[in-house]
Write a protein that holds these residues in place. Structure first.
Motif, PDB file in Angstrom:
ATOM      1  N   ASN A 125      59.296 -71.667  24.196  1.00 58.48           N
ATOM      2  CA  ASN A 125      59.760 -73.060  24.245  1.00 58.48           C
ATOM      3  C   ASN A 125      60.987 -73.158  25.141  1.00 58.48           C
ATOM      4  OD1 ASN A 125      57.874 -74.187  22.339  1.00 58.48           O
ATOM      5  ND2 ASN A 125      58.998 -73.074  20.780  1.00 58.48           N
ATOM      6  N   GLN A 157      55.457 -77.343  34.151  1.00 59.67           N
ATOM      7  CA  GLN A 157      54.209 -77.286  33.397  1.00 59.67           C
ATOM      8  C   GLN A 157      53.020 -76.988  34.308  1.00 59.67           C
ATOM      9  OE1 GLN A 157      54.473 -81.099  31.390  1.00 59.67           O
ATOM     10  NE2 GLN A 157      55.187 -80.119  29.506  1.00 59.67           N
ATOM     11  N   LYS A 207      50.676 -73.758  33.868  1.00 64.85           N
ATOM     12  CA  LYS A 207      49.227 -73.924  33.718  1.00 64.85           C
ATOM     13  C   LYS A 207      48.478 -73.092  34.752  1.00 64.85           C
ATOM     14  CE  LYS A 207      45.641 -77.424  33.413  1.00 64.85           C
ATOM     15  NZ  LYS A 207      45.319 -78.850  33.476  1.00 64.85           N
ATOM     16  N   ASP A 216      51.364 -69.791  28.090  1.00 66.14           N
ATOM     17  CA  ASP A 216      51.500 -70.676  26.943  1.00 66.14           C
ATOM     18  C   ASP A 216      52.981 -70.999  26.753  1.00 66.14           C
ATOM     19  OD1 ASP A 216      50.987 -72.148  24.660  1.00 66.14           O
ATOM     20  OD2 ASP A 216      50.956 -70.387  23.353  1.00 66.14           O
ATOM     21  N   ASP A 254      55.805 -74.293  26.237  1.00 67.64           N
ATOM     22  CA  ASP A 254      56.116 -75.698  25.988  1.00 67.64           C
ATOM     23  C   ASP A 254      57.457 -76.005  26.634  1.00 67.64           C
ATOM     24  OD1 ASP A 254      53.842 -76.389  24.397  1.00 67.64           O
ATOM     25  OD2 ASP A 254      54.760 -75.321  22.716  1.00 67.64           O
ATOM     26  N   ILE A 268      60.266 -79.220  27.394  1.00 67.02           N
ATOM     27  CA  ILE A 268      60.677 -80.602  27.142  1.00 67.02           C
ATOM     28  C   ILE A 268      62.019 -80.860  27.812  1.00 67.02           C
ATOM     29  CG2 ILE A 268      59.418 -80.842  24.965  1.00 67.02           C
ATOM     30  CD1 ILE A 268      62.145 -80.452  23.535  1.00 67.02           C
ATOM     31  N   TYR A 321      66.985 -79.622  18.725  1.00 72.63           N
ATOM     32  CA  TYR A 321      65.927 -78.745  19.228  1.00 72.63           C
ATOM     33  C   TYR A 321      66.287 -77.264  19.153  1.00 72.63           C
ATOM     34  CZ  TYR A 321      64.068 -83.141  20.826  1.00 72.63           C
ATOM     35  OH  TYR A 321      63.589 -84.424  20.852  1.00 72.63           O
ATOM     36  N   GLU A 336      63.638 -74.693  17.714  1.00 68.35           N
ATOM     37  CA  GLU A 336      62.433 -74.403  18.491  1.00 68.35           C
ATOM     38  C   GLU A 336      62.720 -73.712  19.821  1.00 68.35           C
ATOM     39  OE1 GLU A 336      62.347 -78.333  18.301  1.00 68.35           O
ATOM     40  OE2 GLU A 336      62.039 -78.087  16.159  1.00 68.35           O
TER      41      GLU A 336
END
Length: 102
Positions: A2, A21, A25, A30, A32, A34, A44, A47
């Motif tokens: 994360n 991202q 990809k 994998d 995440d 933000i 946050y 995480e």
């Protein structure tokens, strides 16, 4: 993994999030990612594996590093050139290297 990107309002980094991202990809990672305003980072910390600061909030680096030490995540400022060019791949590489040095 994360990754949390931090700037003044969380908006200028949204373009960067998209670029990062896309790179993740393409590499089938994998991850995440933000973007949040600096005053929301506290929401946050549980995480986050990596917190990256935009150049406009670089002055908060020491404060955020302390928060990272207290909560178990890595913190650094994004290179201004990579940020300005929205070089998601280089910034993603930076975050991955930071996470791998635990």
């Amino acid at each position: 993994m994360n990754i949390v990107l931090c700037c003044n309002a969380g908006m200028s980094t949204s373009i960067l999030v998209n670029k990062m991202q896309e790179s993740a990809k393409e590499r089938e990672l994998d991850i995440d990612i933000i973007a949040v305003p600096s005053n929301d980072v506290i929401n946050y910390v549980e995480e986050a594996d990596v917190l990256l600061l935009g150049p406009q909030v670089r002055y908060q680096l020491q404060q955020m590093k302390k928060l990272g030490e207290e909560n178990g995540f890595k913190v650094d400022a994004i290179n201004s050139v990579h940020y300005g060019m929205a070089n998601g791949e280089e910034i993603l590489n930076m975050a991955i290297k930071m996470a791998d040095t635990e």
